[in-house]
Design an enzyme around this catalytic site. Sequence first.
Site, PDB file in Angstrom:
ATOM      1  N   HIS A  16       0.858  -1.193   0.000  1.00  0.00           N
ATOM      2  CA  HIS A  16       0.000   0.000   0.000  1.00  0.00           C
ATOM      3  C   HIS A  16       0.892   1.241   0.000  1.00  0.00           C
ATOM      4  O   HIS A  16       1.917   1.276   0.687  1.00  0.00           O
ATOM      5  CB  HIS A  16      -0.863  -0.008   1.273  1.00  0.00           C
ATOM      6  CG  HIS A  16      -1.615   1.271   1.503  1.00  0.00           C
ATOM      7  ND1 HIS A  16      -1.313   2.141   2.533  1.00  0.00           N
ATOM      8  CD2 HIS A  16      -2.645   1.835   0.837  1.00  0.00           C
ATOM      9  CE1 HIS A  16      -2.137   3.176   2.492  1.00  0.00           C
ATOM     10  NE2 HIS A  16      -2.952   3.014   1.484  1.00  0.00           N
ATOM     11  N   ASN A  17       0.510   2.258  -0.792  1.00  0.00           N
ATOM     12  CA  ASN A  17       1.309   3.498  -0.875  1.00  0.00           C
ATOM     13  C   ASN A  17       2.801   3.170  -0.927  1.00  0.00           C
ATOM     14  O   ASN A  17       3.597   3.640  -0.103  1.00  0.00           O
ATOM     15  CB  ASN A  17       1.003   4.417   0.311  1.00  0.00           C
ATOM     16  CG  ASN A  17      -0.369   5.064   0.169  1.00  0.00           C
ATOM     17  OD1 ASN A  17      -1.074   4.837  -0.822  1.00  0.00           O
ATOM     18  ND2 ASN A  17      -0.750   5.871   1.139  1.00  0.00           N
TER      19      ASN A  17
ATOM     20  N   GLU B 238       1.664   0.231  -5.561  1.00  0.00           N
ATOM     21  CA  GLU B 238       0.693   1.301  -5.743  1.00  0.00           C
ATOM     22  C   GLU B 238       1.375   2.617  -6.089  1.00  0.00           C
ATOM     23  O   GLU B 238       2.455   2.922  -5.575  1.00  0.00           O
ATOM     24  CB  GLU B 238      -0.133   1.469  -4.458  1.00  0.00           C
ATOM     25  CG  GLU B 238      -1.317   2.385  -4.654  1.00  0.00           C
ATOM     26  CD  GLU B 238      -2.145   2.584  -3.383  1.00  0.00           C
ATOM     27  OE1 GLU B 238      -3.166   3.279  -3.466  1.00  0.00           O
ATOM     28  OE2 GLU B 238      -1.763   2.057  -2.313  1.00  0.00           O
TER      29      GLU B 238
ATOM     30  N   HIS C 106       1.648  11.374  -1.498  1.00  0.00           N
ATOM     31  CA  HIS C 106       0.375  11.162  -0.809  1.00  0.00           C
ATOM     32  C   HIS C 106      -0.347  12.508  -0.796  1.00  0.00           C
ATOM     33  O   HIS C 106      -0.004  13.388  -0.020  1.00  0.00           O
ATOM     34  CB  HIS C 106       0.620  10.629   0.606  1.00  0.00           C
ATOM     35  CG  HIS C 106      -0.588   9.988   1.216  1.00  0.00           C
ATOM     36  ND1 HIS C 106      -1.483   9.242   0.473  1.00  0.00           N
ATOM     37  CD2 HIS C 106      -1.073   9.974   2.485  1.00  0.00           C
ATOM     38  CE1 HIS C 106      -2.454   8.804   1.258  1.00  0.00           C
ATOM     39  NE2 HIS C 106      -2.232   9.243   2.483  1.00  0.00           N
TER      40      HIS C 106
END
Length: 631
Positions: free
Chosen positions: A177-178, A207, A222
């Site tokens: 994730h991220n 990702e 982000h």
Amino acid sequence: MDEKERLDQWVWDWFQKADKNKDGKMTFKEVRTLLKMMNVDMNEDHALHLFTMADKSESGSLEIEQFVQFYKMLTQRDEVWKVFQDYSADGEKLLLDELENFLRIEQQEGEQSSEHAPELIARYEPSDTAKKKDAMSFDGFQMYLCSQEGSVFKPELRELHQDMGQPLSHYFISSSHNTYLLEDQLRGHSSLEAYIQALKRGCRCVEVDCWDGSDGEPIVYHGHTLTSKILFKDVVSTLKEYAFKASNFPVILSIENHCGVEQQTVMAQHLTQILGDTLLNTLLDGSIPQLLPSPQELKGKILLKAKKIGGLEECVDESLADEVSDDEDVANGETESSENPPADCVSQKKPKSKLSRALSDLVVYCKSVHFHGFKESRSHGKCYEMSSFSESKAKKLAKEAGTEFVQYNMKQLSRIYPSGLRTDSSNYNPQEMWNVGCQIVALNFQTAGLEMDLNDGLFGQNGCCGYILKPDFMRDASTKFSPDKPEERPDYRPLRLSIQVISGQQLPKVNQKEGSIVDPLVRVEIYGVQQDQAKEETSHINNNGFNPVWNETLNFVVHAPELALVRFVVEDYDKASRNDFMGQFTLPFTCIQTGYRHIHLLSKDGTAIPPSSLFVNVSISEHTRVASLTA
């Protein structure tokens, strides 16, 4: 020479090889070098203490006989010696039939024992004298038990061994994730290094959060936070270089797209130009699939997961607008902070962004769609359509409709991502998602701890290739499996797991302060379906991290062994505050070797910490209803 001296001849040979000036003596520094050559891991303080004990003349060096005595004190362990004595008639060596007996009875190897025994002698016996007699000395026996073959993890299951020809939806897929973040989600550093680390760990789904850059170049960070920014094209170049270093099986590039049409088109150009043939942008055989292609068919390919204009079946008007964001809590106006968001939050519709045809056309087998319920998916869902679920949404679905979730995940992929509230990059427990067959359970790879231990434990098998075939009851179209009721499945066969925790070896120091000594305890934890979640621990041993002996047995009943993971944790007991973590090792229940085994411990971030290990005796047996009634 008597038998014992002949069996120790190999240690003499090493000494003579390392005694460069041939004076028949060795200082501690020379001994340290020799032990490295002999592949003996040691704690230096302890080795120096034993060296001083063996140096009877206090000359600061050891003669050959003293060195042999020092080597024995350093390496030999009473609890292993006891097991050796049980099977050795003369107490000095195991003859071939004695070793076979040990393998058959203790290691539960059955028919293979007679074939395996001579192989072990050839592989691990250091003494030529013993080898010539088809026998194994105590040194050889201990080397075997400390090797990978003597470890708790079945060596053959570490290799690539599963059927890789089934649809993608039939596998658990190691997912991040991220991926661009090295630290937290608010101020953390975005870095290409984060992609390299994840891919090297076997991660197969990375990702990318894409935003419009000021100079026409899409950037990755982000959004709406202070995390630093990197260029999208640099991420793609990194992917090109590192995607297939750890595994040849396909990588899914999950695009979280916040760009306008122009920069989406730039993204499409970078993807096609940099990745070339590696990017899968057409159907494999030109026909619309009923099932997803297999990891085997997609070897060496990068698949794009993003929104797509229309389906694979038709070409749709280019002006079709669609929400571009994929994370449900953003797209649906949900925030994870409240189960019932305020009314104004729900009514605020994001302006719809348009999709670039160029980027849309690159999406083939991983089209992002919103989830409209299992009923809708059953009647209209296409195998190439996949949805993303926040951890709370996935948990709710798993609880309310476990069997339906398992069935849904047989045909379609689902991606789970951490709650938006986890700004510290903490992780949720992936096991709950695997229990209902979710494939892409995305974790913050940069955050060490229990959740990543479970991920590393599951994906440590099958060649660390990032794909693990789901149990057959999760791939069978007629399945009625529910993780809440494992006993209702037709081939239900619970197993009893019994672990005798015998001893620990050279456990790592928690506190580097001079003179600090640990009080270790061992906890065994089971992760799996709800009924299988369990923890048992030994008592703690005061002031002994070098060779603590517990000799305590921990018992478990496992109802869905095919889904269970077993985690061994060593902690430094502290009665006043929380215990300190010392080391752990996690593996799938199905990969456990029974018998006398060593567990080679890993540090908090998953790296090896030789020579730290645990010595255990594991047995697995059928758990009958009668046994449970009498228990």
